[in-house]
Design an enzyme around this catalytic site. Structure first.
Site, PDB file in Angstrom:
ATOM      1  N   HIS A   1      -5.088  -3.291  -2.862  1.00 25.13           N
ATOM      2  CA  HIS A   1      -4.604  -2.328  -3.963  1.00 25.13           C
ATOM      3  C   HIS A   1      -4.392  -3.324  -5.139  1.00 25.13           C
ATOM      4  O   HIS A   1      -3.885  -2.711  -6.126  1.00 25.13           O
ATOM      5  CB  HIS A   1      -3.334  -2.010  -3.680  1.00 25.13           C
ATOM      6  CG  HIS A   1      -3.420  -0.815  -2.268  1.00 25.13           C
ATOM      7  ND1 HIS A   1      -4.044   0.418  -2.384  1.00 25.13           N
ATOM      8  CD2 HIS A   1      -3.262  -1.041  -1.116  1.00 25.13           C
ATOM      9  CE1 HIS A   1      -4.252   1.043  -1.221  1.00 25.13           C
ATOM     10  NE2 HIS A   1      -3.535   0.021  -0.368  1.00 25.13           N
TER      11      HIS A   1
ATOM     12  N   LYS B   1     -11.440   0.455  -1.955  1.00 28.56           N
ATOM     13  CA  LYS B   1     -10.547   1.043  -2.985  1.00 28.56           C
ATOM     14  C   LYS B   1     -11.056   0.944  -4.596  1.00 28.56           C
ATOM     15  O   LYS B   1     -11.933   1.934  -4.757  1.00 28.56           O
ATOM     16  CB  LYS B   1      -9.251   0.431  -2.790  1.00 28.56           C
ATOM     17  CG  LYS B   1      -8.602   1.151  -1.541  1.00 28.56           C
ATOM     18  CD  LYS B   1      -7.718   0.199  -0.515  1.00 28.56           C
ATOM     19  CE  LYS B   1      -7.636   0.992   0.783  1.00 28.56           C
ATOM     20  NZ  LYS B   1      -6.835   0.103   1.730  1.00 28.56           N
TER      21      LYS B   1
ATOM     22  N   SER C   1       0.802  -1.076  -0.043  1.00 31.09           N
ATOM     23  CA  SER C   1      -0.141  -0.028   0.303  1.00 31.09           C
ATOM     24  C   SER C   1       0.737   1.230  -0.087  1.00 31.09           C
ATOM     25  O   SER C   1       0.352   2.375  -0.736  1.00 31.09           O
ATOM     26  CB  SER C   1      -1.057   0.109   1.132  1.00 31.09           C
ATOM     27  OG  SER C   1      -0.260  -0.057   2.526  1.00 31.09           O
TER      28      SER C   1
HETATM   29  C1  LIG Z   1      -6.760  -0.157   3.169  1.00 31.10           C
HETATM   30  C2  LIG Z   1      -6.302  -1.195   3.493  1.00 31.10           C
HETATM   31  C3  LIG Z   1      -6.858  -2.232   4.336  1.00 31.10           C
HETATM   32  C4  LIG Z   1      -8.125  -1.975   4.997  1.00 31.10           C
HETATM   33  O1  LIG Z   1      -9.367  -1.931   4.232  1.00 31.10           O
HETATM   34  P1  LIG Z   1     -10.409  -0.825   4.649  1.00 31.10           P
HETATM   35  O2  LIG Z   1     -11.547  -1.288   4.117  1.00 31.10           O
HETATM   36  O3  LIG Z   1     -10.028   0.461   4.348  1.00 31.10           O
HETATM   37  O4  LIG Z   1     -10.547  -0.930   6.184  1.00 31.10           O
HETATM   38  C5  LIG Z   1      -6.214  -3.470   4.446  1.00 31.10           C
HETATM   39  N1  LIG Z   1      -4.937  -3.791   3.735  1.00 31.10           N
HETATM   40  C6  LIG Z   1      -4.569  -2.900   3.106  1.00 31.10           C
HETATM   41  C7  LIG Z   1      -3.103  -3.387   2.393  1.00 31.10           C
HETATM   42  C8  LIG Z   1      -5.004  -1.641   2.722  1.00 31.10           C
HETATM   43  O5  LIG Z   1      -4.387  -0.801   1.814  1.00 31.10           O
END
Ligand SMILES: *Cc1c(COP(=O)(O)O)cnc(C)c1O
Length: 402
Positions: A220, A251, A192
């Site tokens: 991602h 995302k 991320s």
């Molecule tokens: C954003 C993210 C999460 C958490 O997801 P949310 O739905 O925003 O709580 C978990 N793992 C990674 C790698 C992320 O970037």
């Protein structure tokens, strides 16, 4: 209250955060996510969102949310196990399973909750979790909360991973009578904060060699890689060889909520054991309605077009920056500046020019590796990227560290 011990304790802590250059504040945005966002009455070109395909504000996705609200109401009222399990949740779960090519899926209120609930339900003090050094905080926190033994390998270091597994298998056979020690390897597929890729194929081979399990966080990558845009697991042809796939709706899918995909026994297990599933109100109907429509778009011709636009934009920025980005393309491009103060001042310089790129500092990344984290969207126009390149060129010249 004003000078109570409580307030004083907080204030002195906050002073320390400031002194370390790590103070954070909220920016209040008054527009939807998009190519630009509005904040304090000014528009900024937005290179900070994880809404990679521009679906968060897509009319069809927004309408999907609205329809769900009209049908099911604004709130879910209770946990899934009480009376909050709506047909729209089940519909989204079967669509997610179909999209990912797994037997089943299970929704959580966030990706964070999915990570915590899943890892803590699978591992206990007799078990071992093997984690990449740069894994997301949700995975780190889950590891701690599970009370499993944790071994961390340097980022993407297969030799170290191999050594840890070898050692674990030779020392940890039967700890308690009847309990075969579980070994779970956890990694992100696209990281991320660095935007680079895990060597998933080799990791699958290692986990099979040592009889470990593998959990891959595709936060991602979902929506962006592979013929069906399922993620990196699909792109590398590993769909049948990964025990647990973690994803988020928040995302590229443009909504909110998290999910786990895998075999049907895993879903059954989580419904019975994952505390963040059991003791939390069911996901909001609006989020599920939005996600159903977003998945439809991602699976269509339009989705394919949006992904191509995203990669075209990524390529334009990469070519313009001429920096050694990772081999696998991703929508996340970090410019590592080092000092916390350098990242902050670079962010402010860009803001003055109407461009928003967040400075990412500890604890999101290790101390001394503060950075500008650029994220690209299919919505950006070629002229936006040229504008950004112009400002970055100035900025990077002033900062020879970058
Ligand atoms: C954003 C993210 C999460 C958490 O997801 P949310 O739905 O925003 O709580 C978990 N793992 C990674 C790698 C992320 O970037």
């Amino acid at each position: 209250m004003a000078d109570s011990d409580f307030i004083q304790a907080l204030n002195s802590g906050i002073e320390q955060i400031r002194a370390d250059g790590l103070y954070r504040r909220l920016r209040v945005i008054d527009s939807p996510q998009g190519r630009s966002i509005s904040w304090n009455g000014r528009n900024y070109l937005n290179f900070s969102s994880n809404d990679y395909l521009g679906l968060a504000g897509h009319p069809q996705v927004v309408e999907g949310a609205a329809e769900a609200v009209r049908k099911y109401g604004a709130g879910s009222g209770a946990s899934r196990l009480v009376c909050g399990s709506f047909q729209i949740h089940e519909e989204l779960e079967s669509r997610l399973a179909e999209f990912k090519g797994t037997e089943v899926a299970l929704l959580f209120s966030s990706g964070y909750a999915a990570a915590i609930g899943t890892i803590c339900s699978l591992l206990g003090p007799d078990d071992l979790l093997v984690s990449d050094k740069l894994n997301h905080a949700s995975l780190v926190d889950a590891a701690r909360l599970s009370r499993a033994q944790v071994e961390i390998f340097p980022h993407n270091d297969l030799d170290q991973l191999n050594s840890i597994l070898k050692m674990a298998v030779s020392t940890g056979k039967n700890l308690r009578s009847g309990h075969r020690r579980r070994i779970l390897i956890v990694t992100e597929s696209i990281f991320s904060m660095d935007g680079d890729a895990a060597p998933l194929r080799e990791m699958v081979e290692l986990k099979e060699k040592y009889g470990a399990w593998l959990m891959v966080d595709e936060a991602h990558a979902t929506g962006l890689y592979g013929n069906n845009r399922r993620g990196r697991i699909e792109e590398l042809g590993l769909s049948d060889r990964v025990e647990i796939q973690l994803g988020t709706l928040s995302k590229a899918i443009g909504s909110s909520g998290g999910f786990i995909c895998g075999p049907s026994a895993l879903r059954e297990w989580l419904i019975n054991k994952a505390r963040s599933f059991i003791f939390s109100t069911a996901p909001n109907p609006a989020a599920s309605g939005a996600a159903i429509h977003a998945l439809e778009i991602i699976g269509s011709e339009e989705g394919s077009r949006r992904v191509s636009l995203l990669w075209q934009n990524v390529k334009q920025l990469r070519d313009g920056l001429k920096l050694p980005f990772s081999e696998v393309q991703s929508a996340i491009m970090p410019l590592i500046l080092g000092a916390e103060a350098a990242a902050i001042s670079a962010m402010h310089a860009l803001l003055e020019n109407g461009i928003f790129i967040p400075a990412i500092r500890y604890p999101s990344v290790p101390r001394g590796s503060a950075r500008l984290r650029i994220t690209m969207s299919s919505q950006h126009l070629s002229q936006d990227i040229n504008l950004l390149l112009g400002f970055l060129e100035n900025l990077l010249q002033k900062d020879p560290q970058a």
